[in-house]
Design a protein around this motif. Structure first.
Motif, PDB file in Angstrom:
ATOM      1  N   LEU A  34       0.842  -1.207   0.000  1.00 59.67           N
ATOM      2  CA  LEU A  34       0.000   0.000   0.000  1.00 59.67           C
ATOM      3  C   LEU A  34       0.872   1.250   0.000  1.00 59.67           C
ATOM      4  O   LEU A  34       0.601   2.215  -0.715  1.00 59.67           O
ATOM      5  N   LYS A  35       1.937   1.207   0.797  1.00 62.33           N
ATOM      6  CA  LYS A  35       2.831   2.369   0.851  1.00 62.33           C
ATOM      7  C   LYS A  35       3.566   2.547  -0.474  1.00 62.33           C
ATOM      8  O   LYS A  35       3.746   3.660  -0.952  1.00 62.33           O
TER       9      LYS A  35
ATOM     10  N   GLY B 157       1.566   4.327  -2.915  1.00 59.13           N
ATOM     11  CA  GLY B 157       1.270   5.746  -2.673  1.00 59.13           C
ATOM     12  C   GLY B 157       0.468   6.037  -1.429  1.00 59.13           C
ATOM     13  O   GLY B 157       0.104   7.190  -1.187  1.00 59.13           O
ATOM     14  N   ALA B 158       0.153   4.998  -0.615  1.00 52.78           N
ATOM     15  CA  ALA B 158      -0.605   5.257   0.620  1.00 52.78           C
ATOM     16  C   ALA B 158       0.287   5.984   1.616  1.00 52.78           C
ATOM     17  O   ALA B 158       1.465   5.658   1.761  1.00 52.78           O
ATOM     18  N   ARG B 159      -0.289   6.976   2.278  1.00 52.50           N
ATOM     19  CA  ARG B 159       0.463   7.670   3.330  1.00 52.50           C
ATOM     20  C   ARG B 159       0.308   6.868   4.617  1.00 52.50           C
ATOM     21  O   ARG B 159      -0.591   6.037   4.735  1.00 52.50           O
TER      22      ARG B 159
ATOM     23  N   ALA C 120       5.306   9.767  -0.300  1.00 56.74           N
ATOM     24  CA  ALA C 120       4.166   8.917  -0.694  1.00 56.74           C
ATOM     25  C   ALA C 120       3.479   9.511  -1.925  1.00 56.74           C
ATOM     26  O   ALA C 120       3.079   8.780  -2.843  1.00 56.74           O
TER      27      ALA C 120
ATOM     28  N   SER D 159       3.092   7.838  -5.569  1.00 55.90           N
ATOM     29  CA  SER D 159       1.775   7.691  -6.173  1.00 55.90           C
ATOM     30  C   SER D 159       1.747   8.283  -7.591  1.00 55.90           C
ATOM     31  O   SER D 159       1.153   7.703  -8.493  1.00 55.90           O
TER      32      SER D 159
ATOM     33  N   LEU E 106      -6.261   4.504  -3.603  1.00 56.24           N
ATOM     34  CA  LEU E 106      -5.424   5.207  -2.616  1.00 56.24           C
ATOM     35  C   LEU E 106      -5.277   6.690  -2.972  1.00 56.24           C
ATOM     36  O   LEU E 106      -5.091   7.530  -2.087  1.00 56.24           O
TER      37      LEU E 106
END
Lengths: 403, 229
Positions: free
Chosen positions: A313-314, A317-319, B78, B82, B110
């Protein structure tokens, strides 16, 4: 920023993947909430029951007991024993000299064998006057009240409860019959309506005599209790002071009676019973605490098993806050569903108990329902915070490399 | 576009220091195709993780589109991941409970992209990678090649500028491996900067720039167009 619906959907999928584990955590929360609901409902039911027992006394009625709380210490005397009796003469003077008093019902209580023809019973016998029924809000199913004069003396009359009528008279007419109460004979003039349970006394299994007769029967000049009704328009505290002073004067300057107003009595009992309800509620909160700890463990297991997912997830792009949010929502979903299930189960159980015991009024106080929900959600949030924070703090590379 | 300046990264195994990256300098232009090769422990995966902002160097600077990423906070890193970077892992890293489409849509979710737009974008990449008939399958219902194509679809669905592939054919048979490499090279032809970490010399040789790592340093760089550097 992840959309709220996506967070919920994603978390739901994660929970569904581990149905057994999620169900166990959910069940523990449900049990916690249900226990709060049921326990507080029982506490509240007990409170209502006890307060209902006092409801026979109106707000304008004072109860006089022999003995003084301050002089004896602890609770007011319940047995009616004191250094000086409250006599009928005291009451006559009291009525004469206190304008605030509307009615007085003296009360003597004892146990005696009551018989009619061949049938006899050992039952509660009460001595009072004609004001007693009204002050105790008792009604007659048949007949009339006993007649007493201002000096509290009466003729050989008595009132009996429903049970006495059934047990002693069976199908025969009771009104007008002569009843033997120990060595005393009285004519039944009235029959009480209903069961008349109050303060642990079953008034359906009792005989009410004029107080003067009861004094002779029990050889007791002193009153067990005296019910005093204050005239409308008179201030209750002032009347209490006036009666206390007068009794002190009649008892040679010794303040040896206790005057209780229903309000203060109810307030005292209410305080105790609310404390009891809170106490049992607190026991329920302990179950919620245990459920919270279980949710923490489940979240911890979930975090450790899903390290690679967290890393992914990170990487995508997950913070950190997104990851924390996902795990918190999972825990809160378990908590929320568990809370709803617990509420439903608790209320269903109460409904069942209420159906089985129709005499009791079981329902959880609204504050308990609100508190159970809020405390459950708070515990769910608090206990899942640390594991969710741990998940969010994982370095993506470390998380991805963990198996 | 990408510039590594004197990047160092040291790991400690007990008392022993392992220099995973030792004063690495690298410049990469948009659309470059690089392979990173070297023996196990030479630092190639660490280099890829550094480029993907999955790890931080102990020293040195990493400029991405002119921004020094080393100084950035986790939130900004992040966001860069992304918006700029796509990852393809040897082990696919697909989430087992999600269908192929849901896995592909994960980066979009996300990023807060609306479901209708997510669907449209995922349709495009599913079609492009010829796995549209596998959209509703779970990873366990897919072959290795299909899983890797789902992983590639997930990596490109946000239209990144850089694609980092760590041993993308490592778990695949030769036919599936070739298909995956062809797909990656096709993406590179369309302008994506492509990094492939591999043990496979043949695969590495296909890249325009071949970087040989040894003991955490770039031992040699071979440019297919210009010869060895």
């Amino acid at each position: 920023m992840i959309r709220v619906m996506d967070i919920i959907h994603y978390s739901w999928q994660a929970l569904s993947r581990h149905r057994f584990r999620s169900s166990m955590a959910l069940l523990s929360m449900a049990l916690g909430v249900a226990s709060v609901v049921v326990l507080t409902a029982l506490g509240e039911g007990a409170r209502r029951f006890v307060l209902g027992e006092f409801a026979f006394l109106g707000k304008d009625i004072l109860v006089m007991l022999p003995g003084k709380k301050e002089t004896t210490g602890g609770m007011p005397p319940l047995t009616g024993t004191a250094s000086r009796d409250i006599t009928l003469q005291d009451l006559e003077l009291l009525v004469r000299r206190t304008a605030a008093i509307k009615d007085v019902a003296p009360l003597i209580i004892g146990s005696a064998e009551v018989s009619y023809l061949q049938r006899s019973r050992e039952i509660l016998v009460m001595g009072s006057n004609s004001a007693f029924l009204e002050l105790r809000q008792l009604r007659l199913a048949q007949g009339r009240n006993i007649e007493t004069v201002e000096t509290f003396s009466g003729s050989d009359e008595c009132i009996i409860g429903q049970k006495v009528r059934t047990e002693l008279f069976g199908g025969k007419a009771a009104i007008g019959s002569w009843l033997r109460v120990a060595s005393y004979r009285c004519r039944v003039v009235g029959i009480l309506e209903g069961r008349g349970d109050a303060m642990g006394m079953d008034l359906s299994d009792t005989v009410i005599l004029p107080v003067s007769q009861a004094q002779q029967l029990f050889n007791s000049p002193g009153m067990f209790r005296v019910l005093i009704r204050i005239r409308p328009g008179y201030d209750i505290p002032s009347a209490k002071t006036r009666i206390t002073e007068l009794m002190k004067e009649l008892h040679q300057g010794e303040e040896d009676i206790t005057l209780v107003s229903p309000d203060s009595l109810l307030a005292a009992f209410d305080e105790i019973l609310v404390a009891m309800t809170l106490g049992v509620g607190a026991i329920g909160v302990i179950s919620l605490l245990v459920a919270g700890i279980l949710i923490m463990n489940v979240t911890l297991i979930s975090v450790s098993q899903r390290n690679a997912e967290i890393g992914l997830l990170k990487a995508l792009g997950a913070r950190s806050s997104d990851v924390q949010q996902l795990f918190l929502v999972e825990a809160l979903m378990i908590t929320a569903i568990g809370t709803l299930v617990g509420l439903a189960a608790g209320l269903a159980l109460i409904l069942l108990v209420a159906t089985l015991l129709p005499g009791m009024s079981f329902s959880p106080p609204p504050w308990a329902l609100v508190s159970a929900v809020l405390v459950a959600l708070l515990f769910g949030l608090l206990f899942s915070w640390a594991p969710a924070k741990r998940a969010s703090a994982l370095l993506p590379i470390n998380a991805l490399q963990k198996k | 576009m990408i510039e590594l300046q004197d990047i160092c990264k040291t790991f400690y195994l007990g008392d022993q220091a392992v220099h995973a990256l030792d004063h690495v300098n690298l410049k990469v232009e948009p659309g470059d195709y690089l392979s990173v090769m070297g023996p196990s422990g030479s630092g190639k995966s660490t280099l890829l993780n550094m480029l993907g902002l999955l790890d931080r160097p102990d020293r040195g600077k990493y400029f991405l589109s002119g921004t020094d990423t080393v100084e950035l906070g986790e939130k900004q890193r992040a966001e860069l991941r992304s918006n700029f970077i796509g990852f393809v892992f040897q082990a696919y890293h697909l989430i087992p409970r999600l269908t192929a489409r849901e896995n592909i849509e994960l980066p979009l979710m996300l990023a807060g992209v609306a479901p209708s737009q997510r669907r449209q974008l995922s349709e495009e990449v599913l079609e492009r990678l010829a796995i549209e008939d596998r959209a509703h399958h779970l990873p366990k219902q897919l072959s290795g090649g299909q899983r890797q194509r789902v992983a590639i679809a997930r990596a490109i669905v946000r239209k990144p500028e850089i694609l980092l592939a760590d041993e993308p054919t490592g778990n695949l048979d030769s036919r599936s491996g070739k298909e995956v490499v062809d797909t990656l090279e096709q993406l590179n032809c369309e302008g994506i900067t492509l990094f492939i970490v591999t043990h496979d010399a043949d695969l590495g040789a296909r890249a325009d720039r071949q970087i040989k790592m040894m003991d955490g340093a770039i031992a040699r760089e071979l440019n297919n167009n210009q010869g060895a550097a």
